[in-house]
Enzyme design. Structure first.
Site, PDB file in Angstrom:
ATOM      1  N   ASN A   9       1.358  -1.313  -0.155  1.00 10.93           N
ATOM      2  CA  ASN A   9      -0.318   0.078  -0.032  1.00 10.93           C
ATOM      3  C   ASN A   9       1.218   1.237  -0.221  1.00 10.93           C
ATOM      4  O   ASN A   9       1.277   1.725   0.846  1.00 10.93           O
ATOM      5  CB  ASN A   9      -0.871   0.189   1.798  1.00 10.93           C
ATOM      6  CG  ASN A   9      -1.570   0.804   1.151  1.00 10.93           C
ATOM      7  OD1 ASN A   9      -1.830   1.826   0.188  1.00 10.93           O
ATOM      8  ND2 ASN A   9      -2.541   1.792   2.935  1.00 10.93           N
ATOM      9  N   TRP A  10       0.987   1.881  -0.979  1.00 11.84           N
ATOM     10  CA  TRP A  10       2.434   3.209  -1.165  1.00 11.84           C
ATOM     11  C   TRP A  10       1.279   4.464  -0.287  1.00 11.84           C
ATOM     12  O   TRP A  10       1.782   5.300  -0.549  1.00 11.84           O
ATOM     13  CB  TRP A  10       2.748   3.236  -2.882  1.00 11.84           C
ATOM     14  CG  TRP A  10       3.243   1.661  -3.452  1.00 11.84           C
ATOM     15  CD1 TRP A  10       3.299   0.739  -2.937  1.00 11.84           C
ATOM     16  CD2 TRP A  10       4.001   1.763  -4.521  1.00 11.84           C
ATOM     17  NE1 TRP A  10       4.471  -0.266  -3.384  1.00 11.84           N
ATOM     18  CE2 TRP A  10       4.406   0.382  -4.270  1.00 11.84           C
ATOM     19  CE3 TRP A  10       3.908   2.661  -5.904  1.00 11.84           C
ATOM     20  CZ2 TRP A  10       5.600  -0.035  -5.841  1.00 11.84           C
ATOM     21  CZ3 TRP A  10       4.311   2.178  -6.648  1.00 11.84           C
ATOM     22  CH2 TRP A  10       5.255   0.641  -6.731  1.00 11.84           C
ATOM     23  N   LYS A  11      -0.078   4.181  -0.345  1.00 12.34           N
ATOM     24  CA  LYS A  11      -0.470   5.519   0.874  1.00 12.34           C
ATOM     25  C   LYS A  11       0.051   7.061  -0.752  1.00 12.34           C
ATOM     26  O   LYS A  11      -0.332   6.978  -1.850  1.00 12.34           O
ATOM     27  CB  LYS A  11      -0.101   5.418   1.627  1.00 12.34           C
ATOM     28  CG  LYS A  11      -0.675   4.634   3.092  1.00 12.34           C
ATOM     29  CD  LYS A  11       0.314   4.249   4.235  1.00 12.34           C
ATOM     30  CE  LYS A  11      -0.324   2.775   4.857  1.00 12.34           C
ATOM     31  NZ  LYS A  11      -0.294   2.956   5.925  1.00 12.34           N
ATOM     32  N   HIS A  97      -9.271   0.816   4.785  1.00 11.00           N
ATOM     33  CA  HIS A  97      -8.028   1.378   5.654  1.00 11.00           C
ATOM     34  C   HIS A  97      -9.118   2.940   6.637  1.00 11.00           C
ATOM     35  O   HIS A  97      -9.035   3.349   6.537  1.00 11.00           O
ATOM     36  CB  HIS A  97      -7.274   2.401   4.671  1.00 11.00           C
ATOM     37  CG  HIS A  97      -5.714   2.139   5.081  1.00 11.00           C
ATOM     38  ND1 HIS A  97      -5.579   2.981   5.923  1.00 11.00           N
ATOM     39  CD2 HIS A  97      -5.189   1.202   5.274  1.00 11.00           C
ATOM     40  CE1 HIS A  97      -3.910   2.806   6.116  1.00 11.00           C
ATOM     41  NE2 HIS A  97      -4.175   1.302   5.727  1.00 11.00           N
ATOM     42  N   GLU A  99      -7.319   5.081   8.322  1.00 10.60           N
ATOM     43  CA  GLU A  99      -6.792   6.530   7.249  1.00 10.60           C
ATOM     44  C   GLU A  99      -8.272   6.702   6.897  1.00 10.60           C
ATOM     45  O   GLU A  99      -8.080   7.847   7.016  1.00 10.60           O
ATOM     46  CB  GLU A  99      -5.363   6.532   6.546  1.00 10.60           C
ATOM     47  CG  GLU A  99      -4.674   6.235   7.265  1.00 10.60           C
ATOM     48  CD  GLU A  99      -3.095   5.559   6.915  1.00 10.60           C
ATOM     49  OE1 GLU A  99      -2.875   5.634   5.523  1.00 10.60           O
ATOM     50  OE2 GLU A  99      -1.902   4.983   7.490  1.00 10.60           O
ATOM     51  N   GLU A 169      -5.790  -4.551  10.574  1.00  9.43           N
ATOM     52  CA  GLU A 169      -4.902  -4.149  10.714  1.00  9.43           C
ATOM     53  C   GLU A 169      -4.660  -3.092  12.135  1.00  9.43           C
ATOM     54  O   GLU A 169      -5.746  -2.770  12.232  1.00  9.43           O
ATOM     55  CB  GLU A 169      -4.043  -2.696   9.794  1.00  9.43           C
ATOM     56  CG  GLU A 169      -4.302  -3.605   8.250  1.00  9.43           C
ATOM     57  CD  GLU A 169      -3.549  -2.320   7.466  1.00  9.43           C
ATOM     58  OE1 GLU A 169      -2.645  -2.686   6.966  1.00  9.43           O
ATOM     59  OE2 GLU A 169      -4.227  -1.567   6.991  1.00  9.43           O
ATOM     60  N   GLY A 175       2.022   2.541  10.790  1.00  9.70           N
ATOM     61  CA  GLY A 175       2.652   3.491  10.491  1.00  9.70           C
ATOM     62  C   GLY A 175       4.327   3.958  12.520  1.00  9.70           C
ATOM     63  O   GLY A 175       4.976   5.196  12.330  1.00  9.70           O
ATOM     64  N   SER A 215       2.838  -2.036  10.399  1.00 11.82           N
ATOM     65  CA  SER A 215       4.579  -2.144  10.758  1.00 11.82           C
ATOM     66  C   SER A 215       5.344  -3.731  10.204  1.00 11.82           C
ATOM     67  O   SER A 215       6.160  -3.599  11.748  1.00 11.82           O
ATOM     68  CB  SER A 215       5.014  -2.130  12.180  1.00 11.82           C
ATOM     69  OG  SER A 215       4.659  -0.259  11.953  1.00 11.82           O
ATOM     70  N   GLY A 236       3.252  -1.187   4.374  1.00  9.39           N
ATOM     71  CA  GLY A 236       3.012   0.536   4.320  1.00  9.39           C
ATOM     72  C   GLY A 236       4.064   0.605   3.143  1.00  9.39           C
ATOM     73  O   GLY A 236       5.318   0.353   2.865  1.00  9.39           O
ATOM     74  N   GLY A 237       5.175   1.373   4.836  1.00  7.24           N
ATOM     75  CA  GLY A 237       6.229   1.303   4.316  1.00  7.24           C
ATOM     76  C   GLY A 237       7.554   0.886   3.827  1.00  7.24           C
ATOM     77  O   GLY A 237       7.871   1.197   3.587  1.00  7.24           O
TER      78      GLY A 237
HETATM   79  P1  PGA Z   1       2.442   0.465   7.820  1.00  9.13           P
HETATM   80  O1  PGA Z   1       0.600   0.490   7.042  1.00  9.13           O
HETATM   81  O2  PGA Z   1       3.652  -0.515   6.972  1.00  9.13           O
HETATM   82  O3  PGA Z   1       3.606   1.625   7.485  1.00  9.13           O
HETATM   83  O4  PGA Z   1       2.511   0.157   9.364  1.00  9.13           O
HETATM   84  C1  PGA Z   1       0.270  -0.472   6.773  1.00  9.13           C
HETATM   85  C2  PGA Z   1      -1.235  -0.285   6.376  1.00  9.13           C
HETATM   86  O5  PGA Z   1      -1.388   1.485   7.052  1.00  9.13           O
HETATM   87  O6  PGA Z   1      -1.944  -0.500   5.136  1.00  9.13           O
END
Ligand code: PGA
Length: 252
Positions: A9-11, A97, A99, A169, A175, A215, A236-237
């Site tokens: 997930n590159w956001k 998600h 977010e 999640e 993050g 994470s 994500g990251g």
């Molecule tokens: P993260 O994000 O790996 O940076 O914690 C995961 C996500 O939000 O899908």
């Protein structure tokens, strides 16, 4: 046997050029790795989907979008439709998600509508659920996850449910560098599979993949994915660099 699924997930990161470069590296590494057991999905920004679609074509890497609108077309400024995504070769869509839920007011009801549209159009939703730290500390993890899962699957047939992927999640792990322990993840994943068993059957529930997200990194991926009910990761990251993303794919 559920095939593991690793989705990046590159956001809101990477320009079109940068996305193309990262996709090129991931495709090259995936081809070099040869017979990978896990399914690989990358989810760049909408702007880069078309360009990245050309890059992943004919490779084992599939394309996902980070959201979609539930209406087919029309006066919905700023939104993107399932037809638009399908036309360029998108397969998966991340929905619900945290977010989106936290910053943009996405409700269970909205998530449910989007899931319905995505399934009706032959796309596959990655449905995100998870509790906040306050909710976990108040022992509300199961009730929060239960209400999100119940709302998401309301009215879905077993056949539809089997095309979905769930991403558990924990919001406190996204993050932040904090990760659920292997046991914490397994506990909630097993709980989610129990909910699906109750709604459908053990046979159906056993085919639905439940990813962990929050994470996940090369050094914790193996332990998490060794758990019985952890069927991959939503990353994500660590998905923003080809080497760390591929290390997680290899761990799967
Ligand atoms: P993260 O994000 O790996 O940076 O914690 C995961 C996500 O939000 O899908």
């Amino acid at each position: 046997m559920r095939r593991k699924i690793i989705a990046g997930n590159w956001k809101m990161n990477k320009s079109v050029e940068e996305s193309a470069a990262l996709a090129t590296d991931i495709v090259a590494a995936a081809k070099k790795a040869g017979d990978l057991q896990a399914e690989i999905v990358i989810c760049p920004t909408f702007l880069a989907l078309d360009r990245v679609a050309q890059i992943v074509k004919g490779s084992p890497v599939q394309l996902g979008a980070q959201d979609v609108h539930f209406e087919a077309q029309g006066a919905f400024t700023g939104k993107v439709s399932t037809d638009m995504l399908k036309a360029i070769g998108v397969t998966y869509v991340i929905l619900g998600h945290s977010e989106q839920r936290t910053f943009f007011g996405e409700t269970d009801e909205l998530v449910r509508k989007k899931i319905g549209k995505v399934l009706a159009e032959g796309l596959k939703p990655i449905i995100c659920v998870g509790e906040t730290l306050v909710e976990r500390e108040a022992q509300k993890t199961e009730s929060v996850v239960k209400s999100q899962v119940t709302a998401a699957y309301a009215g879905l047939t077993a056949e539809q449910a089997q095309t979905t992927v769930i991403a558990y999640e924990p919001v406190w792990a996204i993050g932040t560098g904090l990760t659920a322990s292997d046991e914490q993840a397994q506990e909630v994943h097993a709980f989610i599979r129990g909910l699906l068993t109750a709604q459908y059957s053990a046979n159906v529930a056993n085919t639905i993949r439940i990813q962990y997200g929050g994470s996940m990194k090369p050094d914790n991926a193996r332990g998490l994915m060794a758990q019985n009910d952890v069927d991959g990761g939503l990353i994500g990251g660590a998905a923003l660099k080809a080497d760390s993303f591929l290390a997680i794919v290899t761990a799967a």
